[in-house]
Design a protein around this motif. Structure first.
Motif, mmCIF file in Angstrom:
data_model
loop_
_atom_site.group_PDB
_atom_site.id
_atom_site.type_symbol
_atom_site.label_atom_id
_atom_site.label_comp_id
_atom_site.label_asym_id
_atom_site.label_seq_id
_atom_site.Cartn_x
_atom_site.Cartn_y
_atom_site.Cartn_z
ATOM 1 N N TYR A 99 -43.312 -77.155 -34.733
ATOM 2 C CA TYR A 99 -42.915 -76.027 -33.891
ATOM 3 C C TYR A 99 -43.927 -75.878 -32.750
ATOM 4 O O TYR A 99 -44.764 -74.971 -32.746
ATOM 5 C CB TYR A 99 -42.850 -74.740 -34.708
ATOM 6 N N PRO A 100 -43.900 -76.777 -31.778
ATOM 7 C CA PRO A 100 -44.913 -76.774 -30.707
ATOM 8 C C PRO A 100 -44.853 -75.495 -29.894
ATOM 9 O O PRO A 100 -43.778 -74.957 -29.622
ATOM 10 C CB PRO A 100 -44.523 -77.992 -29.866
ATOM 11 N N LYS A 101 -46.020 -75.026 -29.496
ATOM 12 C CA LYS A 101 -46.103 -73.824 -28.679
ATOM 13 C C LYS A 101 -46.421 -74.138 -27.222
ATOM 14 O O LYS A 101 -46.540 -73.227 -26.405
ATOM 15 C CB LYS A 101 -47.161 -72.876 -29.264
ATOM 16 N N MET A 109 -48.157 -73.162 -22.618
ATOM 17 C CA MET A 109 -47.385 -72.237 -23.462
ATOM 18 C C MET A 109 -45.893 -72.264 -23.124
ATOM 19 O O MET A 109 -45.197 -71.259 -23.229
ATOM 20 C CB MET A 109 -47.915 -70.801 -23.330
ATOM 21 N N ILE A 110 -45.410 -73.445 -22.746
ATOM 22 C CA ILE A 110 -43.995 -73.610 -22.439
ATOM 23 C C ILE A 110 -43.334 -74.334 -23.599
ATOM 24 O O ILE A 110 -43.599 -75.514 -23.847
ATOM 25 C CB ILE A 110 -43.790 -74.406 -21.138
ATOM 26 N N SER A 111 -42.510 -73.617 -24.341
ATOM 27 C CA SER A 111 -41.809 -74.198 -25.476
ATOM 28 C C SER A 111 -40.755 -73.218 -25.955
ATOM 29 O O SER A 111 -40.975 -72.001 -25.920
ATOM 30 C CB SER A 111 -42.781 -74.500 -26.621
ATOM 31 N N GLU A 112 -39.633 -73.752 -26.399
ATOM 32 C CA GLU A 112 -38.620 -72.875 -26.983
ATOM 33 C C GLU A 112 -39.109 -72.263 -28.288
ATOM 34 O O GLU A 112 -38.526 -71.305 -28.793
ATOM 35 C CB GLU A 112 -37.326 -73.652 -27.223
ATOM 36 N N CYS A 113 -40.186 -72.819 -28.855
ATOM 37 C CA CYS A 113 -40.767 -72.275 -30.089
ATOM 38 C C CYS A 113 -41.773 -71.161 -29.813
ATOM 39 O O CYS A 113 -42.310 -70.575 -30.756
ATOM 40 C CB CYS A 113 -41.439 -73.391 -30.888
ATOM 41 N N LEU A 133 -43.582 -61.929 -19.635
ATOM 42 C CA LEU A 133 -44.612 -62.960 -19.675
ATOM 43 C C LEU A 133 -43.986 -64.345 -19.728
ATOM 44 O O LEU A 133 -44.411 -65.248 -19.009
ATOM 45 C CB LEU A 133 -45.522 -62.763 -20.893
ATOM 46 N N LYS A 134 -42.976 -64.517 -20.575
ATOM 47 C CA LYS A 134 -42.314 -65.822 -20.691
ATOM 48 C C LYS A 134 -41.759 -66.276 -19.348
ATOM 49 O O LYS A 134 -41.917 -67.452 -18.965
ATOM 50 C CB LYS A 134 -41.177 -65.732 -21.713
ATOM 51 N N PHE A 136 -46.379 -72.574 -14.815
ATOM 52 C CA PHE A 136 -46.304 -73.963 -15.247
ATOM 53 C C PHE A 136 -46.110 -74.885 -14.050
ATOM 54 O O PHE A 136 -46.774 -75.933 -13.924
ATOM 55 C CB PHE A 136 -45.151 -74.118 -16.239
ATOM 56 N N GLU A 137 -45.223 -74.507 -13.160
ATOM 57 C CA GLU A 137 -44.951 -75.332 -11.975
ATOM 58 C C GLU A 137 -46.174 -75.410 -11.070
ATOM 59 O O GLU A 137 -46.462 -76.476 -10.501
ATOM 60 C CB GLU A 137 -43.743 -74.781 -11.217
#
Length: 289
Positions: free
Chosen positions: A103-105, A213-217, A275-276, A283-284
């Protein structure tokens, strides 16, 4: 729900501990890219062994017993790493197993699992053994280099620092007199590395992940704060002093702290969705550095 399933200091959810939460499909390696040690290790291989869940348990166990055993799920990797496909196990030696987090974060999130009996202890106790701590630090450094190489492979083409180096290597620009070849981006220095002050799994494991911190998890406030507060303790900081506040994560309240952007330090309070959305923008920009 049994009380063991609702520990407020767990960095992950009870479903993640049990292995029942939705997990992203293994991404593998983009075909046609330059291959290196990390991409070779990360590549899906033909006829790879079918991946089994490390949390597979007998259905006859009681819910309480089952959940306690599910916290032992990482042990499946150290007992028999070759039974898992390369999309899960990056490499293994007699002393360590490195895996991709189920479950990568972040976009790249690896775990280092020692195979020593000391790994069954809490990190605060296990790292009191100087020889064990030294070995874990050395192997963590190895995994950091591999993760950094993977970040360079994925995002190097976007990075201004990498482009400056590549321009010289490709003969597009010349190195000014008296100056050496541009070093390129130090991806390794940007990594998040460490153990959680309150581990959710019983087997000691060191996180090595990109800071994005980019992940659907990345689904909850405690997911984010477990990596962006002192709740994550670098192995370089051990052994901890007896009065170190990180020894008492509940008292320190790390999981309930305001959500602070890791890059621009903007305070989002408890507004996780905002935040998300913001992290996608950061990230970009991060990739372009």
């Amino acid at each position: 729900m049994p009380s063991t399933e609702s520990d407020p200091e767990d960095a992950i959810t009870s479903e993640e501990i049990a292995g029942t939460a939705p997990a992203p499909a293994a991404t593998g390696v983009t075909q046609g890219t330059k291959r290196n040690a990390f991409t070779e290790l990360m590549s899906p291989k033909p006829k790879a062994a079918k991946e089994s869940s490390p949390q597979t348990l007998a259905s006859t166990r009681s819910p309480n017993t089952r959940f306690l055993k599910e916290r032992d799920g990482l042990g499946a990797y150290t007992r028999n790493p070759s039974s898992f496909p390369p999309s899960r196990v990056i490499y293994h030696t007699d002393d360590f197993v490195a895996i991709n987090d189920l479950y990568p974060k972040s976009t790249v999130h690896a775990l280092l699992l020692p195979r020593s009996p000391l790994s069954r202890l809490h990190p605060f106790d296990a790292f009191d053994d100087a020889a064990f701590l030294t070995s874990v630090r050395a192997e963590t450094a190895k995994l950091k280099r591999l993760v950094a190489k993977e970040l360079q492979r994925r995002y190097g083409r976007y990075s201004a620092q990498e482009q400056e180096r590549e321009a010289v290597l490709n003969g597009e620009t010349e190195v000014p007199s008296g100056e050496g070849l541009p070093k390129g981006r130090d991806w390794e220095s940007e990594l998040l590395v460490g153990v959680h002050a309150h581990p959710s799994m019983n087997d000691l494991h060191v996180h090595v992940l990109s800071p994005d911190m980019i992940s659907e998890c990345m689904r909850h406030r405690k997911h984010y704060n477990s990596f962006n507060t002192p709740f994550l303790i670098d192995v370089a900081d051990f052994p901890l002093a007896e009065d170190d506040v990180r020894r008492h994560p509940t008292k320190a309240g790390f999981s309930n702290k305001d959500l602070i952007c890791w890059r621009c330090k903007r305070n989002f309070g408890n507004r996780f969705k905002q935040l998300k959305d913001h992290l996608e923008e950061e990230f970009e920009e991060w990739k372009k550095e």
